[in-house]
Design a protein around this motif. Structure first.
Motif, PDB file in Angstrom:
ATOM      1  N   GLY A  20       0.759  -1.237   0.000  1.00  0.00           N
ATOM      2  CA  GLY A  20       0.000   0.000   0.000  1.00  0.00           C
ATOM      3  C   GLY A  20       0.790   1.287   0.000  1.00  0.00           C
ATOM      4  N   VAL A  21       2.100   1.230  -0.226  1.00  0.00           N
ATOM      5  CA  VAL A  21       2.931   2.439  -0.233  1.00  0.00           C
ATOM      6  C   VAL A  21       2.959   3.031  -1.635  1.00  0.00           C
ATOM      7  N   ALA A  22       2.862   4.359  -1.723  1.00  0.00           N
ATOM      8  CA  ALA A  22       2.927   5.027  -3.022  1.00  0.00           C
ATOM      9  C   ALA A  22       4.267   4.764  -3.690  1.00  0.00           C
ATOM     10  N   SER A  23       4.278   4.765  -5.011  1.00  0.00           N
ATOM     11  CA  SER A  23       5.459   4.370  -5.776  1.00  0.00           C
ATOM     12  C   SER A  23       6.690   5.199  -5.422  1.00  0.00           C
ATOM     13  N   GLN A  24       6.545   6.516  -5.308  1.00  0.00           N
ATOM     14  CA  GLN A  24       7.699   7.374  -5.031  1.00  0.00           C
ATOM     15  C   GLN A  24       8.292   7.076  -3.656  1.00  0.00           C
ATOM     16  N   GLU A  25       7.423   6.938  -2.650  1.00  0.00           N
ATOM     17  CA  GLU A  25       7.906   6.618  -1.302  1.00  0.00           C
ATOM     18  C   GLU A  25       8.522   5.224  -1.269  1.00  0.00           C
ATOM     19  N   ALA A  26       7.919   4.275  -1.971  1.00  0.00           N
ATOM     20  CA  ALA A  26       8.439   2.909  -1.998  1.00  0.00           C
ATOM     21  C   ALA A  26       9.839   2.882  -2.598  1.00  0.00           C
ATOM     22  N   THR A  27      10.054   3.653  -3.667  1.00  0.00           N
ATOM     23  CA  THR A  27      11.370   3.705  -4.302  1.00  0.00           C
ATOM     24  C   THR A  27      12.407   4.294  -3.357  1.00  0.00           C
ATOM     25  N   ARG A  28      12.029   5.356  -2.661  1.00  0.00           N
ATOM     26  CA  ARG A  28      12.956   6.012  -1.736  1.00  0.00           C
ATOM     27  C   ARG A  28      13.309   5.099  -0.567  1.00  0.00           C
ATOM     28  N   LEU A  29      12.328   4.403  -0.028  1.00  0.00           N
ATOM     29  CA  LEU A  29      12.576   3.489   1.087  1.00  0.00           C
ATOM     30  C   LEU A  29      13.478   2.328   0.656  1.00  0.00           C
ATOM     31  N   ALA A  30      13.222   1.785  -0.521  1.00  0.00           N
ATOM     32  CA  ALA A  30      14.051   0.682  -1.018  1.00  0.00           C
ATOM     33  C   ALA A  30      15.502   1.129  -1.153  1.00  0.00           C
ATOM     34  N   GLY A  31      15.710   2.346  -1.689  1.00  0.00           N
ATOM     35  CA  GLY A  31      17.063   2.864  -1.808  1.00  0.00           C
ATOM     36  C   GLY A  31      17.709   3.103  -0.464  1.00  0.00           C
ATOM     37  N   ALA A  32      16.934   3.565   0.510  1.00  0.00           N
ATOM     38  CA  ALA A  32      17.470   3.820   1.845  1.00  0.00           C
ATOM     39  C   ALA A  32      17.892   2.520   2.527  1.00  0.00           C
ATOM     40  N   HIS A  45       6.511   3.852  11.624  1.00  0.00           N
ATOM     41  CA  HIS A  45       6.206   2.689  12.467  1.00  0.00           C
ATOM     42  C   HIS A  45       5.000   1.922  11.931  1.00  0.00           C
ATOM     43  N   ALA A  46       3.974   2.640  11.491  1.00  0.00           N
ATOM     44  CA  ALA A  46       2.784   1.951  10.981  1.00  0.00           C
ATOM     45  C   ALA A  46       3.138   1.106   9.758  1.00  0.00           C
ATOM     46  N   LEU A  47       4.000   1.645   8.900  1.00  0.00           N
ATOM     47  CA  LEU A  47       4.427   0.891   7.726  1.00  0.00           C
ATOM     48  C   LEU A  47       5.271  -0.309   8.129  1.00  0.00           C
ATOM     49  N   TYR A  48       6.124  -0.117   9.110  1.00  0.00           N
ATOM     50  CA  TYR A  48       6.950  -1.233   9.586  1.00  0.00           C
ATOM     51  C   TYR A  48       6.074  -2.371  10.092  1.00  0.00           C
ATOM     52  N   ARG A  49       5.063  -2.053  10.877  1.00  0.00           N
ATOM     53  CA  ARG A  49       4.181  -3.100  11.391  1.00  0.00           C
ATOM     54  C   ARG A  49       3.478  -3.830  10.249  1.00  0.00           C
ATOM     55  N   ARG A  50       3.206  -3.115   9.157  1.00  0.00           N
ATOM     56  CA  ARG A  50       2.501  -3.714   8.022  1.00  0.00           C
ATOM     57  C   ARG A  50       3.409  -4.621   7.207  1.00  0.00           C
ATOM     58  N   VAL A  51       4.671  -4.228   7.043  1.00  0.00           N
ATOM     59  CA  VAL A  51       5.568  -4.971   6.155  1.00  0.00           C
ATOM     60  C   VAL A  51       6.410  -5.999   6.894  1.00  0.00           C
ATOM     61  N   ARG A  52       6.494  -5.894   8.210  1.00  0.00           N
ATOM     62  CA  ARG A  52       7.360  -6.767   9.000  1.00  0.00           C
ATOM     63  C   ARG A  52       7.123  -8.265   8.763  1.00  0.00           C
ATOM     64  N   PRO A  53       5.866  -8.749   8.635  1.00  0.00           N
ATOM     65  CA  PRO A  53       5.672 -10.197   8.454  1.00  0.00           C
ATOM     66  C   PRO A  53       6.310 -10.758   7.185  1.00  0.00           C
ATOM     67  N   TYR A  54       6.703  -9.895   6.258  1.00  0.00           N
ATOM     68  CA  TYR A  54       7.234 -10.372   4.982  1.00  0.00           C
ATOM     69  C   TYR A  54       8.743 -10.171   4.858  1.00  0.00           C
ATOM     70  N   LEU A  55       9.394  -9.796   5.959  1.00  0.00           N
ATOM     71  CA  LEU A  55      10.826  -9.505   5.937  1.00  0.00           C
ATOM     72  C   LEU A  55      11.600 -10.489   6.799  1.00  0.00           C
ATOM     73  N   THR A  56      12.857 -10.737   6.423  1.00  0.00           N
ATOM     74  CA  THR A  56      13.741 -11.599   7.191  1.00  0.00           C
ATOM     75  C   THR A  56      15.177 -11.137   7.008  1.00  0.00           C
ATOM     76  N   VAL A  57      16.072 -11.685   7.820  1.00  0.00           N
ATOM     77  CA  VAL A  57      17.513 -11.437   7.644  1.00  0.00           C
ATOM     78  C   VAL A  57      18.285 -12.754   7.743  1.00  0.00           C
ATOM     79  N   TYR A  58      17.577 -13.880   7.652  1.00  0.00           N
ATOM     80  CA  TYR A  58      18.187 -15.164   7.973  1.00  0.00           C
ATOM     81  C   TYR A  58      18.327 -16.130   6.801  1.00  0.00           C
ATOM     82  N   THR A  59      17.855 -15.796   5.617  1.00  0.00           N
ATOM     83  CA  THR A  59      17.862 -16.796   4.545  1.00  0.00           C
ATOM     84  C   THR A  59      19.022 -16.633   3.569  1.00  0.00           C
ATOM     85  N   GLY A  60      19.432 -15.411   3.294  1.00  0.00           N
ATOM     86  CA  GLY A  60      20.460 -15.177   2.289  1.00  0.00           C
ATOM     87  C   GLY A  60      19.978 -15.414   0.871  1.00  0.00           C
ATOM     88  N   LEU A  61      18.652 -15.474   0.684  1.00  0.00           N
ATOM     89  CA  LEU A  61      18.077 -15.725  -0.633  1.00  0.00           C
ATOM     90  C   LEU A  61      17.763 -14.404  -1.338  1.00  0.00           C
TER      91      LEU A  61
END
Length: 303
Positions: A126-138, A188-204
């Motif tokens: 649900g994040v707008a394209s411009q914000e999503a691009t900026r967050l991905a780069g960050a 924080h609200a976005l983090y709570r929304r996206v957190r279930p789909y993130l990991t740091v343990y697979t290396g995939l």
């Protein structure tokens, strides 16, 4: 005048004073006894609450132990399907434990996912394209070692300072998913929304399609009919039965060993409950032969 009436009066007065003193002492003793009884009752209630809480915590831990053991079971019928579906068992003493296990391989790894995959994941939540691009780069700027701003428009030291933050990017891999909250622009609200789909343990670099949730499948660029086919087939998977066949060689089955997120909830019929969220690595490499190695262990707390 006879002194006898005066003596009698004095005696009566002394007796009256003594009676009053005795009455006050009785009142004081009654208050002390009442206070002691009240404290004893409060301590008994507290001890009972602590005992119940301890029982619930142990029951929630038992849920983690049970899932880890079943994932390695030789009999495939005992192995749970790690797609987030819940299973319930009776722990005893009026306690019911509900457990859900999710294969981490179906999530997006913050440390290796490219900008496009991260951007699409944010857009899928649900994040707008411009914000999503900026967050991905960050996110990429946070984990890389250089001081160059991502081509997608991320954030380096000067950008954090401009935003009034007392820190900059770590310039090293994420140690845990919650670290992404410190990335420039992460709400924080976005983090709570996206957190279930993130990991740091697979290396995939690409999540495992067999266990990816809908937002991750969308982020992978799959066509809607293919996504629906994968999700429908996954819902039909049952322990011990051959998994449905899907195009592209996708296998909807757990290997047993691997990294999993486990949610364990222990509850009594009368209301008290305990929740445990854990990320565990099951199988080879456990300390001193343990069935699993805990990576994250959190009692009812939100990060």
């Amino acid at each position: 005048m006879s002194r006898r009436p005066l003596v009698r009066g004095a005696v009566r007065h002394q007796r009256g004073v003594a009676l009053i003193v005795v009455m006050w002492l009785l009142v004081l003793l009654a208050a002390i006894v009442g206070l002691f009884a009240l404290n004893s009752h409060a301590e008994a209630v507290q001890a009972s609450a602590v005992r119940q809480r301890t029982e619930l915590d142990h029951a929630a831990e038992a849920g983690i132990e049970a899932v880890a053991a079943r994932l390695l079971a030789v009999d495939a019928r005992r192995r749970p399907v790690p797609d987030g579906r819940e299973s319930t068992f009776d722990f005893g003493n009026g306690i019911t434990v509900t457990v859900a296990v999710t294969d981490e391989s179906g999530k997006v790894d913050l440390n290796v996912a490219d900008v496009l995959l991260l951007q699409r994941l944010f857009e899928a939540t649900g994040v707008a394209s411009q914000e999503a691009t900026r967050l991905a780069g960050a996110i990429v700027d946070w984990r890389d070692a250089d001081g160059l701003v991502s081509a997608a428009g991320g954030g380096e030291e000067r950008d954090y300072r401009s935003a009034g933050l007392p820190y900059g990017p770590a310039n090293r891999p994420f140690a845990q998913v919650s670290d992404v909250q410190r990335v420039l622009g992460m709400r924080h609200a976005l983090y709570r929304r996206v957190r279930p789909y993130l990991t740091v343990y697979t290396g995939l670099a690409q999540p495992n399609l067999a266990f990816a949730d809908r937002p991750v499948l969308v982020a992978l660029g799959l066509a809607p009919p293919v996504i629906e086919q994968i999700l429908a087939a996954r819902a039909l998977v049952q322990p011990g039965l051959p998994p449905p066949a899907l195009p592209g060689g996708i296998v909807l089955a757990a290997s047993g060993t691997g990294t999993y997120s486990v949610s364990s909830r222990a509850a009594r019929a009368d209301g008290p409950r305990a929740e445990l969220e854990a990320t565990v690595r099951v199988g080879a490499g456990g300390f001193l032969g343990q069935v699993y190695t805990p990576l994250v262990w959190r009692y009812g707390q939100q990060d």
